[in-house]
Every structure is written in C-alpha cells, then in structure tokens.
Design a protein around this motif. Structure first.
Motif, PDB file in Angstrom:
ATOM      1  N   VAL A  22       0.837  -1.202   0.000  1.00  0.00           N
ATOM      2  CA  VAL A  22       0.000   0.000   0.000  1.00  0.00           C
ATOM      3  C   VAL A  22       0.873   1.253   0.000  1.00  0.00           C
ATOM      4  O   VAL A  22       0.607   2.222  -0.723  1.00  0.00           O
ATOM      5  CB  VAL A  22      -0.961  -0.007   1.205  1.00  0.00           C
ATOM      6  N   SER A  23       1.940   1.241   0.817  1.00  0.00           N
ATOM      7  CA  SER A  23       2.858   2.381   0.844  1.00  0.00           C
ATOM      8  C   SER A  23       3.512   2.593  -0.515  1.00  0.00           C
ATOM      9  O   SER A  23       3.603   3.726  -1.018  1.00  0.00           O
ATOM     10  CB  SER A  23       3.945   2.167   1.907  1.00  0.00           C
ATOM     11  N   ALA A  24       3.968   1.506  -1.129  1.00  0.00           N
ATOM     12  CA  ALA A  24       4.650   1.611  -2.414  1.00  0.00           C
ATOM     13  C   ALA A  24       3.725   2.159  -3.492  1.00  0.00           C
ATOM     14  O   ALA A  24       4.103   3.068  -4.254  1.00  0.00           O
ATOM     15  CB  ALA A  24       5.188   0.245  -2.825  1.00  0.00           C
ATOM     16  N   ALA A  25       2.509   1.630  -3.571  1.00  0.00           N
ATOM     17  CA  ALA A  25       1.565   2.096  -4.597  1.00  0.00           C
ATOM     18  C   ALA A  25       1.272   3.574  -4.419  1.00  0.00           C
ATOM     19  O   ALA A  25       1.194   4.335  -5.394  1.00  0.00           O
ATOM     20  CB  ALA A  25       0.276   1.282  -4.521  1.00  0.00           C
ATOM     21  N   SER A  26       1.123   4.008  -3.176  1.00  0.00           N
ATOM     22  CA  SER A  26       0.823   5.409  -2.892  1.00  0.00           C
ATOM     23  C   SER A  26       1.978   6.319  -3.313  1.00  0.00           C
ATOM     24  O   SER A  26       1.766   7.363  -3.955  1.00  0.00           O
ATOM     25  CB  SER A  26       0.539   5.563  -1.393  1.00  0.00           C
ATOM     26  N   ILE A  27       3.190   5.924  -3.002  1.00  0.00           N
ATOM     27  CA  ILE A  27       4.366   6.729  -3.351  1.00  0.00           C
ATOM     28  C   ILE A  27       4.594   6.741  -4.863  1.00  0.00           C
ATOM     29  O   ILE A  27       4.883   7.786  -5.463  1.00  0.00           O
ATOM     30  CB  ILE A  27       5.605   6.211  -2.601  1.00  0.00           C
ATOM     31  N   LEU A  28       4.456   5.595  -5.495  1.00  0.00           N
ATOM     32  CA  LEU A  28       4.680   5.519  -6.943  1.00  0.00           C
ATOM     33  C   LEU A  28       3.739   6.437  -7.717  1.00  0.00           C
ATOM     34  O   LEU A  28       4.109   6.998  -8.753  1.00  0.00           O
ATOM     35  CB  LEU A  28       4.515   4.079  -7.411  1.00  0.00           C
ATOM     36  N   ARG A  29       2.528   6.618  -7.191  1.00  0.00           N
ATOM     37  CA  ARG A  29       1.549   7.462  -7.886  1.00  0.00           C
ATOM     38  C   ARG A  29       1.910   8.940  -7.851  1.00  0.00           C
ATOM     39  O   ARG A  29       1.471   9.705  -8.711  1.00  0.00           O
ATOM     40  CB  ARG A  29       0.159   7.256  -7.280  1.00  0.00           C
ATOM     41  N   VAL A  30       2.680   9.374  -6.856  1.00  0.00           N
ATOM     42  CA  VAL A  30       2.969  10.817  -6.731  1.00  0.00           C
ATOM     43  C   VAL A  30       4.372  11.191  -7.194  1.00  0.00           C
ATOM     44  O   VAL A  30       4.718  12.375  -7.208  1.00  0.00           O
ATOM     45  CB  VAL A  30       2.752  11.305  -5.281  1.00  0.00           C
ATOM     46  N   GLU A 311      -0.355   7.744   1.889  1.00  0.00           N
ATOM     47  CA  GLU A 311      -0.661   9.156   2.160  1.00  0.00           C
ATOM     48  C   GLU A 311      -1.510   9.346   3.414  1.00  0.00           C
ATOM     49  O   GLU A 311      -1.334  10.331   4.144  1.00  0.00           O
ATOM     50  CB  GLU A 311      -1.354   9.790   0.962  1.00  0.00           C
ATOM     51  N   ALA A 312      -2.424   8.421   3.697  1.00  0.00           N
ATOM     52  CA  ALA A 312      -3.322   8.569   4.841  1.00  0.00           C
ATOM     53  C   ALA A 312      -2.747   7.988   6.124  1.00  0.00           C
ATOM     54  O   ALA A 312      -3.384   8.067   7.179  1.00  0.00           O
ATOM     55  CB  ALA A 312      -4.663   7.906   4.544  1.00  0.00           C
ATOM     56  N   ALA A 313      -1.543   7.402   6.072  1.00  0.00           N
ATOM     57  CA  ALA A 313      -0.941   6.790   7.256  1.00  0.00           C
ATOM     58  C   ALA A 313      -0.461   7.864   8.242  1.00  0.00           C
ATOM     59  O   ALA A 313      -0.399   9.054   7.916  1.00  0.00           O
ATOM     60  CB  ALA A 313       0.211   5.885   6.846  1.00  0.00           C
ATOM     61  N   ALA A 314      -0.104   7.424   9.436  1.00  0.00           N
ATOM     62  CA  ALA A 314       0.205   8.361  10.526  1.00  0.00           C
ATOM     63  C   ALA A 314       1.379   9.285  10.202  1.00  0.00           C
ATOM     64  O   ALA A 314       1.274  10.505  10.382  1.00  0.00           O
ATOM     65  CB  ALA A 314       0.483   7.578  11.812  1.00  0.00           C
ATOM     66  N   TYR A 315       2.498   8.733   9.730  1.00  0.00           N
ATOM     67  CA  TYR A 315       3.681   9.582   9.513  1.00  0.00           C
ATOM     68  C   TYR A 315       3.429  10.669   8.458  1.00  0.00           C
ATOM     69  O   TYR A 315       3.680  11.857   8.726  1.00  0.00           O
ATOM     70  CB  TYR A 315       4.890   8.728   9.139  1.00  0.00           C
ATOM     71  N   PRO A 316       2.944  10.343   7.265  1.00  0.00           N
ATOM     72  CA  PRO A 316       2.651  11.410   6.307  1.00  0.00           C
ATOM     73  C   PRO A 316       1.605  12.397   6.809  1.00  0.00           C
ATOM     74  O   PRO A 316       1.686  13.597   6.509  1.00  0.00           O
ATOM     75  CB  PRO A 316       2.145  10.645   5.076  1.00  0.00           C
ATOM     76  N   GLY A 323       3.383  21.027   7.355  1.00  0.00           N
ATOM     77  CA  GLY A 323       3.606  21.771   6.123  1.00  0.00           C
ATOM     78  C   GLY A 323       4.269  20.966   5.029  1.00  0.00           C
ATOM     79  O   GLY A 323       4.428  21.442   3.895  1.00  0.00           O
ATOM     80  N   MET A 324       4.666  19.717   5.338  1.00  0.00           N
ATOM     81  CA  MET A 324       5.314  18.868   4.334  1.00  0.00           C
ATOM     82  C   MET A 324       4.243  17.998   3.675  1.00  0.00           C
ATOM     83  O   MET A 324       3.997  16.869   4.092  1.00  0.00           O
ATOM     84  CB  MET A 324       6.409  18.010   4.975  1.00  0.00           C
ATOM     85  N   ARG A 325       3.586  18.542   2.661  1.00  0.00           N
ATOM     86  CA  ARG A 325       2.549  17.798   1.955  1.00  0.00           C
ATOM     87  C   ARG A 325       3.146  16.544   1.309  1.00  0.00           C
ATOM     88  O   ARG A 325       4.343  16.470   1.046  1.00  0.00           O
ATOM     89  CB  ARG A 325       1.876  18.679   0.911  1.00  0.00           C
ATOM     90  N   TYR A 326       2.314  15.576   1.042  1.00  0.00           N
ATOM     91  CA  TYR A 326       2.773  14.233   0.691  1.00  0.00           C
ATOM     92  C   TYR A 326       3.782  14.191  -0.458  1.00  0.00           C
ATOM     93  O   TYR A 326       4.871  13.613  -0.286  1.00  0.00           O
ATOM     94  CB  TYR A 326       1.561  13.354   0.403  1.00  0.00           C
ATOM     95  N   PRO A 327       3.503  14.765  -1.629  1.00  0.00           N
ATOM     96  CA  PRO A 327       4.508  14.697  -2.703  1.00  0.00           C
ATOM     97  C   PRO A 327       5.835  15.348  -2.287  1.00  0.00           C
ATOM     98  O   PRO A 327       6.912  14.858  -2.651  1.00  0.00           O
ATOM     99  CB  PRO A 327       3.849  15.453  -3.857  1.00  0.00           C
ATOM    100  N   TYR A 328       5.740  16.455  -1.538  1.00  0.00           N
ATOM    101  CA  TYR A 328       6.950  17.140  -1.080  1.00  0.00           C
ATOM    102  C   TYR A 328       7.728  16.274  -0.099  1.00  0.00           C
ATOM    103  O   TYR A 328       8.966  16.200  -0.148  1.00  0.00           O
ATOM    104  CB  TYR A 328       6.572  18.475  -0.437  1.00  0.00           C
ATOM    105  N   LEU A 329       7.027  15.596   0.820  1.00  0.00           N
ATOM    106  CA  LEU A 329       7.674  14.710   1.788  1.00  0.00           C
ATOM    107  C   LEU A 329       8.432  13.601   1.074  1.00  0.00           C
ATOM    108  O   LEU A 329       9.604  13.324   1.400  1.00  0.00           O
ATOM    109  CB  LEU A 329       6.620  14.108   2.723  1.00  0.00           C
ATOM    110  N   VAL A 330       7.793  12.969   0.111  1.00  0.00           N
ATOM    111  CA  VAL A 330       8.436  11.891  -0.644  1.00  0.00           C
ATOM    112  C   VAL A 330       9.681  12.409  -1.353  1.00  0.00           C
ATOM    113  O   VAL A 330      10.748  11.783  -1.318  1.00  0.00           O
ATOM    114  CB  VAL A 330       7.442  11.284  -1.661  1.00  0.00           C
ATOM    115  N   GLU A 331       9.551  13.572  -1.959  1.00  0.00           N
ATOM    116  CA  GLU A 331      10.681  14.194  -2.666  1.00  0.00           C
ATOM    117  C   GLU A 331      11.845  14.471  -1.721  1.00  0.00           C
ATOM    118  O   GLU A 331      13.007  14.184  -2.032  1.00  0.00           O
ATOM    119  CB  GLU A 331      10.204  15.495  -3.310  1.00  0.00           C
ATOM    120  N   LYS A 332      11.556  15.007  -0.531  1.00  0.00           N
ATOM    121  CA  LYS A 332      12.613  15.360   0.414  1.00  0.00           C
ATOM    122  C   LYS A 332      13.292  14.124   0.992  1.00  0.00           C
ATOM    123  O   LYS A 332      14.497  14.138   1.267  1.00  0.00           O
ATOM    124  CB  LYS A 332      12.054  16.227   1.537  1.00  0.00           C
ATOM    125  N   LEU A 333      12.539  13.049   1.197  1.00  0.00           N
ATOM    126  CA  LEU A 333      13.149  11.817   1.684  1.00  0.00           C
ATOM    127  C   LEU A 333      14.183  11.304   0.685  1.00  0.00           C
ATOM    128  O   LEU A 333      15.278  10.867   1.070  1.00  0.00           O
ATOM    129  CB  LEU A 333      12.074  10.753   1.921  1.00  0.00           C
TER     130      LEU A 333
END
Length: 345
Positions: A22-30, A311-316, A323-333
C-alpha cells in the motif's frame, strides 16, 4: 538533463507485506516521472525478487505477483555494478540505479538486513542505516539504550533464551519488578499472535513461552493505561519533530492532529522523540509511540524506523500538518538520501 533512476523496493517476507504494498503504490503514484525514471522491484512472500513493469494499482491489490511481465531481478552487492541485474531472454542485464527507496517493513526490512545490502551496493538509500535499523528492531536493545539515555518508558524486563532452563526464576523477576497487567511480546518478531497481556503468573508463563517460539528474547512491560500519541521525526544532523497526533480510542488507525494537549506537554513529547531519535542513531525518518498515563506521566513506547508511508498513514499525516505535503515529503526523503550518501566518517 538525465532523470534520476529510482529503485522502489516493496513487499517482503514479513507479516507487514500488505502494508508495504500500500505504501509503495501510494508513493509511486505521486513521483514526478519527469524527474525520476522509476524501477519497481517487488519481493514476494517467499522472498523472490521480481522486476515489475505493470500498473501500480496491481501493487496495492497484491495482484502484481501474477503479472506475466514480472521477471527475476536482484540488487547486486558489488559496488562496481551500482545497480540491479534483471533477467532478460535468459541473460541478466545490468540497470544502474541512482537511489533506492526500500519500502520494506518488519523482518529483513527494518532490521538492518536490506540496509546492509544497500550499503554493500554503494547506492544511496532512503531510511535509517544498518545500526539504527537493527537496534530499533530489537525492542530489548531499544529499551536498554533509551533507559540509559534517561528517556522515560514503561517499566520493563527482558528475558533471554539463555535463561530458558530457569524460567521460573525469570517469572519471579518479572513479577517483582512489574505490576499486572503485563504486556509480553517477542523482542523482534512481526507476529502479533505471539504477544498478549497477562494478569496472573499462569498467563505470564504461557505468554513468555509462546513468545520464545518466535524469537530469542522476550520483552515484558507494564501495560500503559491512558492516551496514546504519535510523533514523527525527520532529518539527519538537525532532525525536527512533527506536531503531536493522538490516536482515536475507538479507531486506532485514525489520528487527530494536532492532539488536544497543553503546550508544555506537547513540547515535552516532541523533545522526547527527538532525544530518542538521536540516542538510537536514527536518520532520515522515524515514528514514535508515546503515552500519557492516567497519572499524567509521559512515556515513550516503540519506534518505527520505516513507518507506513501511504498518504493517509500516521507519519505522512503528521508531516503534512507541519507543512510537508505528501509529494513534497516523498521528494525530500529521496533528496536527503542522495545528499548524505557521500559522507565518510
């Protein structure tokens, strides 16, 4: 400008296989496909590595393993390869990789195993290093280090398999140090069915023996009664914490951010998370469990070095409120993994 070739690893042999998908599919989409050339590689429940060129929706549903275009692949530990080997017409071809995002949880995913392979490959990777992952995976070691660092935790006792021939003495030691109810769990295992709560000696003995069927050490700790919270931490040299989120009592998958806390209590929780992050040599990201007892004590529970990243999980959710919206969080990681990859200490 050439795109960054990103290897996304998902699946694995642990009990958290589905959460990884689920995490992988969510990240791959953004992910920004103009910036990244994405190389998805899944690990099935038997541990087989497969390059997956199909639709990302198949990952979330688990149908990816049935895709006929999947082909065997392996991450080479040889830094001269700097990539993965993919089987093509009976021959392995090398695909060089710039950075790895290992979305593996539980055994072989958060215990330093995959991190060690990434280190051998010489390729930058997202997440904690070998030491931080291994220490945080072993709850007995985590508790030992955090107690030494002065981090308040529920009272606990660790039992080693070396003491299997003197378990009655170990039960006495646990009962002497802890009050019922006592939560018993394997130190490293994914298995929730090997954990449980004891309210008397007979139950304690049964749970300890059951936990030993899954692991070489067992952790017993007092069950905390009170409110349950989460704090996310992000970064390397100067890590920062999210605002505090509280888990709903009637639905532990729902988190309220920010939690209804006074400023001092919220500050203490965030400081505890950062102090624990540093004491455990964490880097990149981690999610901390915290509790506020009925007496008002603030205690730190477990740490998750590769939390669920849908995206809906606790850490994101926690980082988005900061202020770290999901696509931005993934990018920064991904960015910080590349930025810190060439360090030599």
């Amino acid at each position: 400008m050439a795109r960054i070739r990103l290897l996304v690893l998902f699946g694995g042999v642990s009990g958290e296989y589905q959460a990884s998908l689920v995490s992988a599919a969510s990240i791959l989409r953004v992910l920004n496909t103009e910036k990244y050339e994405i190389v998805p590689v899944g690990i099935n429940k038997k541990g087989r590595w497969l390059y997956f060129p199909g639709d990302y929706d198949e990952i979330a549903t688990g149908k990816w393993v049935e895709n006929p275009d999947c082909t065997p692949a392996v991450l080479s530990p040889d830094p001269a390869h700097n990539g993965i080997l993919i089987l093509d017409d009976g021959h392995y071809t090398l695909k060089r990789i710039d950075v790895i995002f290992p979305l593996l949880q539980g055994i072989y995913g958060e215990d330093g195993t995959i991190q060690g392979l990434c280190e051998l490959s010489g390729i930058p990777y997202v997440g904690n290093n070998v030491c931080g992952s291994a220490v945080c995976r072993n709850k007995s070691l985590t508790h030992t280090l955090l107690t030494a660092a002065g981090i308040p935790m529920p009272r606990w006792v660790s039992v080693s398999r070396r003491n299997l021939n003197r378990l009655e003495h170990e039960y006495d030691r646990i009962i002497e140090k802890l009050d019922y109810p006592i939560y018993v769990k394997p130190s490293c295992s994914d298995s929730s069915n090997a954990s449980g709560v004891a309210v008397n000696r007979e139950q304690l003995a049964a749970l300890v023996k059951r936990a030993f069927t899954r692991d070489s050490s067992v952790l017993a700790e007092e069950l905390v009664e009170g409110r349950e919270f989460r704090v996310g931490v992000f970064g390397y040299d100067l890590p920062f914490a999210s605002f505090v989120g509280e888990l709903k009592k009637d639905d532990k998958k729902q988190i309220i951010v920010p939690a209804d806390l006074d400023d001092d209590t919220a500050r203490i929780m965030r400081e505890l998370a950062i102090n624990a992050y540093c004491a455990l040599e964490c880097q990149s990201l981690a999610l901390f469990d915290l509790y506020c007892t009925e007496r008002g004590d603030i205690l730190l529970g477990e740490v998750n070095t590769m939390p669920e990243l849908a995206e809906a999980a606790a850490y994101p959710t926690l980082m988005a409120d900061l202020g770290m919206r999901y696509p931005y969080l993934v990018e920064k990681l991904i960015e910080q993994a590349i930025e810190h990859s060439d360090r030599v200490f």
